[in-house]
Design an enzyme around this catalytic site. Structure first.
Site, mmCIF file in Angstrom:
data_model
loop_
_atom_site.group_PDB
_atom_site.id
_atom_site.type_symbol
_atom_site.label_atom_id
_atom_site.label_comp_id
_atom_site.label_asym_id
_atom_site.label_seq_id
_atom_site.Cartn_x
_atom_site.Cartn_y
_atom_site.Cartn_z
ATOM 1 N N THR A 28 0.849 -1.200 0.000
ATOM 2 C CA THR A 28 0.000 0.000 0.000
ATOM 3 C C THR A 28 0.883 1.248 0.000
ATOM 4 O O THR A 28 0.497 2.283 -0.536
ATOM 5 C CB THR A 28 -0.944 0.054 1.226
ATOM 6 O OG1 THR A 28 -0.197 -0.194 2.401
ATOM 7 C CG2 THR A 28 -2.065 -0.951 1.109
ATOM 8 N N PHE A 35 -6.753 -5.113 -0.362
ATOM 9 C CA PHE A 35 -8.044 -5.768 -0.535
ATOM 10 C C PHE A 35 -8.961 -5.618 0.663
ATOM 11 O O PHE A 35 -10.163 -5.545 0.536
ATOM 12 C CB PHE A 35 -7.821 -7.277 -0.725
ATOM 13 C CG PHE A 35 -7.643 -7.645 -2.135
ATOM 14 C CD1 PHE A 35 -6.890 -6.859 -2.971
ATOM 15 C CD2 PHE A 35 -8.237 -8.773 -2.639
ATOM 16 C CE1 PHE A 35 -6.719 -7.199 -4.295
ATOM 17 C CE2 PHE A 35 -8.081 -9.130 -3.963
ATOM 18 C CZ PHE A 35 -7.315 -8.337 -4.785
ATOM 19 N N ARG A 36 -8.371 -5.657 1.829
ATOM 20 C CA ARG A 36 -9.205 -5.779 3.023
ATOM 21 C C ARG A 36 -9.333 -4.497 3.832
ATOM 22 O O ARG A 36 -10.008 -4.478 4.840
ATOM 23 C CB ARG A 36 -8.668 -6.907 3.907
ATOM 24 C CG ARG A 36 -8.978 -8.245 3.287
ATOM 25 C CD ARG A 36 -8.167 -9.361 3.855
ATOM 26 N NE ARG A 36 -8.363 -10.562 3.050
ATOM 27 C CZ ARG A 36 -7.666 -10.854 1.972
ATOM 28 N NH1 ARG A 36 -6.715 -10.040 1.556
ATOM 29 N NH2 ARG A 36 -7.917 -11.943 1.284
ATOM 30 N N GLN A 103 2.484 -12.255 0.969
ATOM 31 C CA GLN A 103 1.115 -12.540 0.553
ATOM 32 C C GLN A 103 0.744 -11.711 -0.674
ATOM 33 O O GLN A 103 -0.352 -11.846 -1.198
ATOM 34 C CB GLN A 103 0.150 -12.199 1.703
ATOM 35 C CG GLN A 103 0.398 -13.031 2.948
ATOM 36 C CD GLN A 103 -0.448 -12.600 4.128
ATOM 37 O OE1 GLN A 103 -0.412 -11.449 4.565
ATOM 38 N NE2 GLN A 103 -1.224 -13.508 4.653
ATOM 39 N N ASP A 106 2.342 -8.694 -6.474
ATOM 40 C CA ASP A 106 2.721 -7.625 -7.393
ATOM 41 C C ASP A 106 4.161 -7.678 -7.899
ATOM 42 O O ASP A 106 4.541 -6.868 -8.748
ATOM 43 C CB ASP A 106 2.449 -6.271 -6.718
ATOM 44 C CG ASP A 106 3.027 -6.204 -5.310
ATOM 45 O OD1 ASP A 106 4.192 -6.579 -5.135
ATOM 46 O OD2 ASP A 106 2.301 -5.782 -4.392
ATOM 47 N N HIS A 121 0.774 -16.333 -2.629
ATOM 48 C CA HIS A 121 -0.421 -16.229 -3.467
ATOM 49 C C HIS A 121 -0.087 -16.064 -4.953
ATOM 50 O O HIS A 121 -0.929 -15.638 -5.730
ATOM 51 C CB HIS A 121 -1.314 -15.088 -2.967
ATOM 52 C CG HIS A 121 -1.836 -15.332 -1.576
ATOM 53 N ND1 HIS A 121 -2.194 -14.309 -0.719
ATOM 54 C CD2 HIS A 121 -2.044 -16.484 -0.895
ATOM 55 C CE1 HIS A 121 -2.609 -14.834 0.429
ATOM 56 N NE2 HIS A 121 -2.516 -16.151 0.352
ATOM 57 N N CYS A 152 -1.254 -21.672 -29.087
ATOM 58 C CA CYS A 152 -1.758 -23.046 -29.231
ATOM 59 C C CYS A 152 -3.278 -23.095 -29.090
ATOM 60 O O CYS A 152 -3.888 -24.140 -29.306
ATOM 61 C CB CYS A 152 -1.112 -23.979 -28.203
ATOM 62 S SG CYS A 152 -1.948 -24.031 -26.598
ATOM 63 N N THR A 190 0.696 -6.806 7.741
ATOM 64 C CA THR A 190 -0.376 -7.798 7.652
ATOM 65 C C THR A 190 -1.087 -7.890 8.996
ATOM 66 O O THR A 190 -0.458 -7.789 10.041
ATOM 67 C CB THR A 190 0.145 -9.191 7.245
ATOM 68 O OG1 THR A 190 -0.902 -10.144 7.430
ATOM 69 C CG2 THR A 190 1.345 -9.610 8.067
ATOM 70 N N ASN A 213 2.906 -3.083 12.252
ATOM 71 C CA ASN A 213 1.607 -2.921 11.587
ATOM 72 C C ASN A 213 0.958 -1.648 12.106
ATOM 73 O O ASN A 213 1.251 -1.190 13.203
ATOM 74 C CB ASN A 213 0.709 -4.143 11.881
ATOM 75 C CG ASN A 213 -0.387 -4.305 10.851
ATOM 76 O OD1 ASN A 213 -0.175 -4.123 9.660
ATOM 77 N ND2 ASN A 213 -1.583 -4.629 11.310
HETATM 78 ZN ZN ZN Z 1 -0.485 -23.045 -25.103
#
Ligand code: ZN
Length: 246
Positions: A28, A35-36, A103, A106, A121, A152, A190, A213
């Site tokens: 941030t 997100f939270r 977590q 980015d 994640h 493909c 976090t 935090n």
């Molecule tokens: Zn492919």
């Protein structure tokens, strides 16, 4: 706060196997929404709640909606590492820090120069064809139509752990190994309520557990040091005296 920062700096200087465990608060400070948090993504208006859109079943059923949200909110461009990212990379180069466990998705730790990063994640920097497993960069995806496909013909999926998907075993095992052998664990940015954060820090057996935090976490009381404030400011100060190895 000043005394706490001095303690943190001293401990960093005395330690040699630091592991940093980080969450949204680290990014941030680079301008990436949490997100939270109250002003984060969860309170923005979409046809579906973000936690529904970023799920595997939604991706399978509505790839267009998924990619609209993904490109708009997660596939960010022009974002720079924050002071926290930069300080952690410096600690690694100085031979103080062995791993970053994050977590965030980015890729900013790598942008700052960190080498040993466990991305719980996944990462928006990697995308793969679900048919032939060929990999594509975030820039590749930016240059493709809304719903990207491999030459493909296979659908491309971001290498990000969506809701309903399980975490990568190798990433979890690597994180546990690093935390278990750490002499200092710094947890930053976090709230420690998101799986599997709380479970992972239980593996720590070292000397100093530090939590940085803005608000209290369920572990702040058992930490050896709890700093309430900016993770970037604290880490920048803690790393300020370090000499980097050639
Ligand atoms: Zn492919």
């Amino acid at each position: 706060m000043d005394e706490d920062l001095k303690t943190l700096k001293q401990w960093v200087e005395e330690s040699s196997r630091i592991v940093f465990f980080g969450g949204a608060g680290v990014s941030t400070e680079s301008g990436i929404p949490d997100f939270r948090s109250v002003d984060g993504l969860y309170n923005q208006q979409y046809d579906y709640p973000p936690e529904t859109i970023i799920s595997r079943s939604f991706f399978n059923r509505y790839p267009e909606e998924f990619y609209r949200f993904y490109r708009d909110k997660l596939l960010l461009s022009g974002v720079k590492p924050s002071r926290a990212h930069i300080a952690l990379a410096k600690m690694e180069r100085a031979g103080k820090l062995t791993a970053v466990v994050t977590q965030n998705i980015d890729g900013l730790h790598q942008d700052a120069g960190s080498k040993n990063v466990f991305e719980l994640h996944g990462s928006t920097r990697r995308n793969y064809c679900m048919k032939c497993r060929r990999f594509f960069t975030d820039d590749d995806i930016r240059g493709m139509p809304l719903v990207p496909h491999c030459p493909c013909g296979g659908l491309i999926k971001p290498d990000v752990v969506l809701y309903e998907e399980s975490l990568d075993d190798e990433v979890i095992e690597g994180s546990i190994r690093a935390i278990r052998s750490a002499d200092m664990l710094i947890v930053g940015g976090t709230s420690l309520v998101v799986y599997p954060a709380a479970g992972l820090i239980r593996y720590f057996r070292g000397k100093h557990l530090v939590i940085i935090n803005k608000t209290e976490t369920p572990y702040s009381e058992e930490a050896d040091l709890a700093i309430y404030g900016s993770v970037g400011e604290a880490l920048e100060y803690a790393a300020s005296g370090l000499t980097e190895e050639a």
